[in-house]
Motif scaffolding. Structure first.
Motif, PDB file in Angstrom:
ATOM      1  N   ASP A 180       0.798  -1.226   0.000  1.00 43.27           N
ATOM      2  CA  ASP A 180       0.000   0.000   0.000  1.00 43.27           C
ATOM      3  C   ASP A 180       0.832   1.277   0.000  1.00 43.27           C
ATOM      4  O   ASP A 180       0.463   2.255  -0.658  1.00 43.27           O
ATOM      5  CB  ASP A 180      -0.941   0.000   1.215  1.00 43.27           C
ATOM      6  CG  ASP A 180      -1.937  -1.150   1.152  1.00 43.27           C
ATOM      7  OD1 ASP A 180      -2.559  -1.336   0.093  1.00 43.27           O
ATOM      8  OD2 ASP A 180      -2.078  -1.871   2.160  1.00 43.27           O
ATOM      9  N   HIS A 181       1.914   1.304   0.726  1.00 44.49           N
ATOM     10  CA  HIS A 181       2.700   2.536   0.820  1.00 44.49           C
ATOM     11  C   HIS A 181       3.237   2.963  -0.551  1.00 44.49           C
ATOM     12  O   HIS A 181       3.189   4.149  -0.897  1.00 44.49           O
ATOM     13  CB  HIS A 181       3.863   2.357   1.795  1.00 44.49           C
ATOM     14  CG  HIS A 181       3.463   2.000   3.189  1.00 44.49           C
ATOM     15  ND1 HIS A 181       2.919   0.768   3.502  1.00 44.49           N
ATOM     16  CD2 HIS A 181       3.521   2.699   4.354  1.00 44.49           C
ATOM     17  CE1 HIS A 181       2.664   0.729   4.808  1.00 44.49           C
ATOM     18  NE2 HIS A 181       3.016   1.888   5.342  1.00 44.49           N
ATOM     19  N   VAL A 182       3.733   2.008  -1.313  1.00 40.69           N
ATOM     20  CA  VAL A 182       4.256   2.325  -2.650  1.00 40.69           C
ATOM     21  C   VAL A 182       3.101   2.642  -3.601  1.00 40.69           C
ATOM     22  O   VAL A 182       3.220   3.502  -4.473  1.00 40.69           O
ATOM     23  CB  VAL A 182       5.128   1.174  -3.188  1.00 40.69           C
ATOM     24  CG1 VAL A 182       5.700   1.527  -4.563  1.00 40.69           C
ATOM     25  CG2 VAL A 182       6.264   0.855  -2.223  1.00 40.69           C
ATOM     26  N   THR A 183       1.969   1.981  -3.403  1.00 41.97           N
ATOM     27  CA  THR A 183       0.772   2.311  -4.174  1.00 41.97           C
ATOM     28  C   THR A 183       0.363   3.754  -3.928  1.00 41.97           C
ATOM     29  O   THR A 183       0.000   4.490  -4.858  1.00 41.97           O
ATOM     30  CB  THR A 183      -0.384   1.359  -3.792  1.00 41.97           C
ATOM     31  OG1 THR A 183      -0.001   0.016  -4.100  1.00 41.97           O
ATOM     32  CG2 THR A 183      -1.658   1.704  -4.551  1.00 41.97           C
ATOM     33  N   HIS A 184       0.416   4.200  -2.668  1.00 39.58           N
ATOM     34  CA  HIS A 184       0.105   5.596  -2.345  1.00 39.58           C
ATOM     35  C   HIS A 184       1.036   6.557  -3.099  1.00 39.58           C
ATOM     36  O   HIS A 184       0.602   7.621  -3.569  1.00 39.58           O
ATOM     37  CB  HIS A 184       0.247   5.843  -0.840  1.00 39.58           C
ATOM     38  CG  HIS A 184      -0.707   5.078   0.000  1.00 39.58           C
ATOM     39  ND1 HIS A 184      -1.934   4.645  -0.452  1.00 39.58           N
ATOM     40  CD2 HIS A 184      -0.632   4.666   1.291  1.00 39.58           C
ATOM     41  CE1 HIS A 184      -2.569   4.010   0.514  1.00 39.58           C
ATOM     42  NE2 HIS A 184      -1.800   4.008   1.583  1.00 39.58           N
ATOM     43  N   LEU A 185       2.295   6.186  -3.201  1.00 43.98           N
ATOM     44  CA  LEU A 185       3.244   7.016  -3.949  1.00 43.98           C
ATOM     45  C   LEU A 185       2.815   7.149  -5.407  1.00 43.98           C
ATOM     46  O   LEU A 185       2.890   8.234  -5.996  1.00 43.98           O
ATOM     47  CB  LEU A 185       4.649   6.402  -3.896  1.00 43.98           C
ATOM     48  CG  LEU A 185       5.518   6.663  -2.679  1.00 43.98           C
ATOM     49  CD1 LEU A 185       6.843   5.916  -2.818  1.00 43.98           C
ATOM     50  CD2 LEU A 185       5.776   8.150  -2.499  1.00 43.98           C
ATOM     51  N   ASN A 186       2.375   6.040  -5.990  1.00 47.15           N
ATOM     52  CA  ASN A 186       1.936   6.057  -7.380  1.00 47.15           C
ATOM     53  C   ASN A 186       0.722   6.969  -7.575  1.00 47.15           C
ATOM     54  O   ASN A 186       0.634   7.703  -8.558  1.00 47.15           O
ATOM     55  CB  ASN A 186       1.589   4.637  -7.842  1.00 47.15           C
ATOM     56  CG  ASN A 186       2.800   3.723  -7.904  1.00 47.15           C
ATOM     57  OD1 ASN A 186       3.938   4.189  -7.954  1.00 47.15           O
ATOM     58  ND2 ASN A 186       2.578   2.421  -7.893  1.00 47.15           N
ATOM     59  N   VAL A 187      -0.205   6.922  -6.626  1.00 48.02           N
ATOM     60  CA  VAL A 187      -1.387   7.784  -6.694  1.00 48.02           C
ATOM     61  C   VAL A 187      -0.982   9.249  -6.574  1.00 48.02           C
ATOM     62  O   VAL A 187      -1.431  10.103  -7.359  1.00 48.02           O
ATOM     63  CB  VAL A 187      -2.403   7.420  -5.582  1.00 48.02           C
ATOM     64  CG1 VAL A 187      -3.544   8.438  -5.544  1.00 48.02           C
ATOM     65  CG2 VAL A 187      -2.956   6.019  -5.800  1.00 48.02           C
ATOM     66  N   TYR A 188      -0.132   9.557  -5.624  1.00 42.49           N
ATOM     67  CA  TYR A 188       0.313  10.938  -5.414  1.00 42.49           C
ATOM     68  C   TYR A 188       1.018  11.470  -6.659  1.00 42.49           C
ATOM     69  O   TYR A 188       0.766  12.607  -7.092  1.00 42.49           O
ATOM     70  CB  TYR A 188       1.244  11.001  -4.201  1.00 42.49           C
ATOM     71  CG  TYR A 188       1.752  12.390  -3.894  1.00 42.49           C
ATOM     72  CD1 TYR A 188       0.990  13.275  -3.134  1.00 42.49           C
ATOM     73  CD2 TYR A 188       2.987  12.823  -4.370  1.00 42.49           C
ATOM     74  CE1 TYR A 188       1.451  14.556  -2.847  1.00 42.49           C
ATOM     75  CE2 TYR A 188       3.455  14.107  -4.096  1.00 42.49           C
ATOM     76  CZ  TYR A 188       2.682  14.955  -3.344  1.00 42.49           C
ATOM     77  OH  TYR A 188       3.147  16.230  -3.068  1.00 42.49           O
ATOM     78  N   THR A 189       1.885  10.658  -7.238  1.00 37.51           N
ATOM     79  CA  THR A 189       2.595  11.064  -8.459  1.00 37.51           C
ATOM     80  C   THR A 189       1.604  11.361  -9.583  1.00 37.51           C
ATOM     81  O   THR A 189       1.735  12.363 -10.297  1.00 37.51           O
ATOM     82  CB  THR A 189       3.581   9.969  -8.894  1.00 37.51           C
ATOM     83  OG1 THR A 189       4.542   9.760  -7.857  1.00 37.51           O
ATOM     84  CG2 THR A 189       4.301  10.361 -10.178  1.00 37.51           C
ATOM     85  N   GLY A 190       0.605  10.494  -9.728  1.00 31.07           N
ATOM     86  CA  GLY A 190      -0.412  10.710 -10.754  1.00 31.07           C
ATOM     87  C   GLY A 190      -1.187  11.999 -10.523  1.00 31.07           C
ATOM     88  O   GLY A 190      -1.490  12.738 -11.473  1.00 31.07           O
ATOM     89  N   PHE A 191      -1.495  12.279  -9.266  1.00 32.38           N
ATOM     90  CA  PHE A 191      -2.233  13.491  -8.907  1.00 32.38           C
ATOM     91  C   PHE A 191      -1.423  14.740  -9.268  1.00 32.38           C
ATOM     92  O   PHE A 191      -1.950  15.689  -9.857  1.00 32.38           O
ATOM     93  CB  PHE A 191      -2.556  13.471  -7.415  1.00 32.38           C
ATOM     94  CG  PHE A 191      -3.313  14.670  -6.920  1.00 32.38           C
ATOM     95  CD1 PHE A 191      -4.555  14.985  -7.438  1.00 32.38           C
ATOM     96  CD2 PHE A 191      -2.784  15.459  -5.896  1.00 32.38           C
ATOM     97  CE1 PHE A 191      -5.257  16.097  -6.960  1.00 32.38           C
ATOM     98  CE2 PHE A 191      -3.486  16.558  -5.417  1.00 32.38           C
ATOM     99  CZ  PHE A 191      -4.723  16.875  -5.953  1.00 32.38           C
ATOM    100  N   ILE A 192      -0.150  14.743  -8.922  1.00 34.39           N
ATOM    101  CA  ILE A 192       0.710  15.890  -9.228  1.00 34.39           C
ATOM    102  C   ILE A 192       0.846  16.054 -10.742  1.00 34.39           C
ATOM    103  O   ILE A 192       0.763  17.164 -11.275  1.00 34.39           O
ATOM    104  CB  ILE A 192       2.100  15.726  -8.573  1.00 34.39           C
ATOM    105  CG1 ILE A 192       1.969  15.678  -7.045  1.00 34.39           C
ATOM    106  CG2 ILE A 192       3.046  16.843  -9.007  1.00 34.39           C
ATOM    107  CD1 ILE A 192       1.334  16.901  -6.423  1.00 34.39           C
ATOM    108  N   GLN A 193       1.038  14.946 -11.447  1.00 36.27           N
ATOM    109  CA  GLN A 193       1.187  15.008 -12.906  1.00 36.27           C
ATOM    110  C   GLN A 193      -0.087  15.473 -13.595  1.00 36.27           C
ATOM    111  O   GLN A 193      -0.045  16.031 -14.693  1.00 36.27           O
ATOM    112  CB  GLN A 193       1.609  13.645 -13.455  1.00 36.27           C
ATOM    113  CG  GLN A 193       3.038  13.263 -13.078  1.00 36.27           C
ATOM    114  CD  GLN A 193       3.422  11.854 -13.510  1.00 36.27           C
ATOM    115  OE1 GLN A 193       2.566  11.041 -13.873  1.00 36.27           O
ATOM    116  NE2 GLN A 193       4.708  11.552 -13.485  1.00 36.27           N
TER     117      GLN A 193
END
Length: 207
Positions: A54-67
């Motif tokens: 989950d923690h790395v999944t959260h990173l992926n979501v955050y990156t997508g949001f910023i992009q």
């Protein structure tokens, strides 16, 4: 535990990523729950899901949001709670200012998820659980107290059942569920906390 994780991340060179993860863990959930649309949410989660948990999944979501330019439409399309992610951005900025005042300079590990997980273990080593070899329905036992626990259905590791995990928190309903879970190598526990763990407390058959 979060503070220890942040300090370890500075040493390990993944403070950029851990600041994001710490900010996400400060909100209840970054996902929206829409009655009757759980299948859609599950399908979208797979787009962001990381095998590490989950923690790395959260990173992926955050990156997508910023992009996406912090787009509310992007969040709506991906079953993501826009207001929760806005709070994550604000919390992350606060944490970044705080660590800089302490003299820490955030660095990125450039996708090295093992380093990220080791930083998390540095703070949450006492939240390790081991899959019961002959248990039913994905039952785990906490290494610290031998408590019976399960991976929460909202986790990307639900039904994946890695042999060893570290969780952020426990939620009790009909069972004790682990929230925000990552898969780990048990040898990292001894590396992170040799005084807390001894080899004899970990079942070598599950290494």
């Amino acid at each position: 535990m979060i503070s220890k994780t942040i300090l370890a991340a500075d040493t390990l060179g993944c403070l950029e990523e851990i600041l994001t993860i710490a900010a996400v863990l400060s909100v209840q959930s970054i996902w929206t729950s829409v009655r009757g649309k759980n299948k859609g949410l599950d399908e979208v989660k797979l787009l962001f899901a990381a095998a590490e948990g989950d923690h790395v999944t959260h990173l992926n979501v955050y990156t997508g949001f910023i992009q996406s330019g912090k787009s509310s439409q992007w969040c709506y399309k991906n079953y993501i709670n826009y207001h929760a992610l806005k709070k994550v951005v604000d919390t992350r900025e606060q944490l970044s200012r705080l660590v800089r005042r302490l003299g820490l300079v955030p660095k990125s590990c450039e996708g090295d998820t093992q380093t990220i997980r080791k930083a998390i273990i540095a703070g949450f080593f006492s939240h390790a659980s081991q899959l019961e070899e002959y248990g039913q329905n994905g039952m785990y036992r906490t290494v610290r107290s031998s408590q019976e626990v399960y991976i929460h259905p909202s986790s990307v590791l639900f039904r994946v059942n890695p042999k060893w995990v570290v969780y952020h928190s426990l939620v009790s309903t009909d069972k004790h569920y682990m929230h925000n879970v990552i898969a780990i190598d048990p040898s990292w526990l001894i590396e992170a906390a040799p005084d807390f763990y001894q080899l004899r407390t970990l079942n070598p058959a599950l290494f």
